[in-house]
Design an enzyme around this catalytic site. Structure first.
Site, PDB file in Angstrom:
ATOM      1  N   CYS A  42       0.853  -1.326  -0.163  1.00  0.00           N
ATOM      2  CA  CYS A  42      -0.025  -0.170  -0.053  1.00  0.00           C
ATOM      3  C   CYS A  42       0.795   1.318  -0.286  1.00  0.00           C
ATOM      4  O   CYS A  42       1.870   1.319   0.632  1.00  0.00           O
ATOM      5  CB  CYS A  42      -0.919  -0.111   1.386  1.00  0.00           C
ATOM      6  SG  CYS A  42      -1.866   1.454   1.233  1.00  0.00           S
ATOM      7  N   ASP A  44       0.447   3.799   1.709  1.00  0.00           N
ATOM      8  CA  ASP A  44       0.435   4.410   3.201  1.00  0.00           C
ATOM      9  C   ASP A  44       1.827   4.541   3.509  1.00  0.00           C
ATOM     10  O   ASP A  44       2.727   3.907   3.733  1.00  0.00           O
ATOM     11  CB  ASP A  44      -0.383   3.341   3.822  1.00  0.00           C
ATOM     12  CG  ASP A  44      -0.586   4.149   5.304  1.00  0.00           C
ATOM     13  OD1 ASP A  44       0.346   4.807   5.930  1.00  0.00           O
ATOM     14  OD2 ASP A  44      -1.832   4.031   5.642  1.00  0.00           O
ATOM     15  N   ARG A  46       2.913   5.232   6.508  1.00  0.00           N
ATOM     16  CA  ARG A  46       3.359   4.342   7.602  1.00  0.00           C
ATOM     17  C   ARG A  46       3.850   2.789   7.442  1.00  0.00           C
ATOM     18  O   ARG A  46       4.089   2.337   8.427  1.00  0.00           O
ATOM     19  CB  ARG A  46       1.945   4.093   8.404  1.00  0.00           C
ATOM     20  CG  ARG A  46       1.681   5.680   9.094  1.00  0.00           C
ATOM     21  CD  ARG A  46       0.430   5.347   9.798  1.00  0.00           C
ATOM     22  NE  ARG A  46      -0.946   5.008   8.637  1.00  0.00           N
ATOM     23  CZ  ARG A  46      -2.195   4.735   8.979  1.00  0.00           C
ATOM     24  NH1 ARG A  46      -2.563   4.981  10.269  1.00  0.00           N
ATOM     25  NH2 ARG A  46      -2.910   4.454   8.140  1.00  0.00           N
ATOM     26  N   HIS A  98      -2.107  -3.913   5.003  1.00  0.00           N
ATOM     27  CA  HIS A  98      -2.038  -3.763   6.376  1.00  0.00           C
ATOM     28  C   HIS A  98      -3.256  -3.328   7.162  1.00  0.00           C
ATOM     29  O   HIS A  98      -4.218  -3.044   6.296  1.00  0.00           O
ATOM     30  CB  HIS A  98      -1.189  -2.188   6.562  1.00  0.00           C
ATOM     31  CG  HIS A  98      -1.665  -1.080   5.734  1.00  0.00           C
ATOM     32  ND1 HIS A  98      -2.323  -0.246   6.572  1.00  0.00           N
ATOM     33  CD2 HIS A  98      -1.677  -0.381   4.694  1.00  0.00           C
ATOM     34  CE1 HIS A  98      -2.472   0.707   5.834  1.00  0.00           C
ATOM     35  NE2 HIS A  98      -2.330   0.539   4.701  1.00  0.00           N
ATOM     36  N   CYS A 101      -6.367   0.013   6.747  1.00  0.00           N
ATOM     37  CA  CYS A 101      -5.948   0.565   5.583  1.00  0.00           C
ATOM     38  C   CYS A 101      -6.988   1.638   5.359  1.00  0.00           C
ATOM     39  O   CYS A 101      -8.287   1.082   5.217  1.00  0.00           O
ATOM     40  CB  CYS A 101      -5.652  -0.558   4.330  1.00  0.00           C
ATOM     41  SG  CYS A 101      -5.459   0.121   2.818  1.00  0.00           S
TER      42      CYS A 101
HETATM   43 CO    CO Z   1      -3.332   1.206   2.997  1.00  0.00          CO
END
Ligand code: CO
Length: 215
Positions: A42, A44, A46, A98, A101
């Site tokens: 992803c 993302d 993080r 994750h 998400c």
């Molecule tokens: Co995500």
């Protein structure tokens, strides 16, 4: 005037630190890229792929998009996969989702965020496919996390079904496809028990993975 000066300063500090550890660091890196792994994760912020698995530059080939989705007509993702498998000859493709998400949450909540809704529709299709399984879970966070897992399992199947992976197996190339999930809460990766390394195995692996939800 230099924009985002602090990032350039960070970069010089980083480059200096690498050279201090190993004066040959960048020369070695320049001369080879032989990663064994392709990571599909992803976007993302993080979930930094290399850091999570403790691999330095040069050892992980990476493709990231919102909600780690593998769409059969996505030329971007397919090109990354084709180059990784045919040219770099990676041995493993890891689809890593994750928990928590945002892309998966948007699919679950039917959020209207703009163009991204069309991308998230791929996850909504998965939600629809597993409507019954999801209906059994009442608690909203657990439902979200289960859809995060189901999405990974479905994307592993999408990877397996590409001509890229099927052709590699037909040639006898050593290649496994894995489904993992990462928890932002504790930084720990979990294997979703869907590892496929031959053409005929995907159905059984898929069924097993659906039964073995972690949450
Ligand atoms: Co995500």
């Amino acid at each position: 005037m230099k924009h985002l000066k602090h990032l350039f300063e960070n970069n010089l500090d980083w480059a200096d630190a690498r050279k201090e550890e190993d004066p040959e660091y960048f020369r070695k890196l320049r001369n080879q890229q032989t990663p064994e792994y392709l990571w599909i994760g992803c976007s993302d912020s993080r979930v930094p792929a290399n850091e999570i698995v403790g691999l330095p530059p040069g050892e992980l080939f990476v493709h990231r998009n919102v909600a780690n989705v593998v769409v059969h007509s996505d030329l971007n993702c397919l090109s990354v996969m084709q180059y990784a498998v045919d040219v770099l000859k990676v041995k493993h493709i890891i689809v890593c989702g994750h928990y928590g998400c945002g892309g998966i949450k948007a699919a679950l909540d039917d959020a209207r965020l703009g163009l991204i809704d069309n991308w998230v529709q791929h996850v909504k299709d998965i939600r629809g496919k597993h409507r019954q399984l999801l209906a059994e879970i009442e608690e909203p966070e657990a439902k979200l996390n289960r859809l995060c897992e189901l999405n990974v399992v479905e994307q592993v199947l999408n990877v397996v079904n590409t001509t890229i992976v099927q052709d590699a197996w037909s040639r006898g190339q050593d290649l496994s496809v894995h489904g993992w999930i990462y928890s932002i809460n504790d930084g720990v990766l979990r294997d979703l028990n869907i590892c496929v390394d031959a053409s005929g195995e995907s159905k059984q692996a898929y069924q097993n993975a659906l039964k073995s939800g972690l949450i």
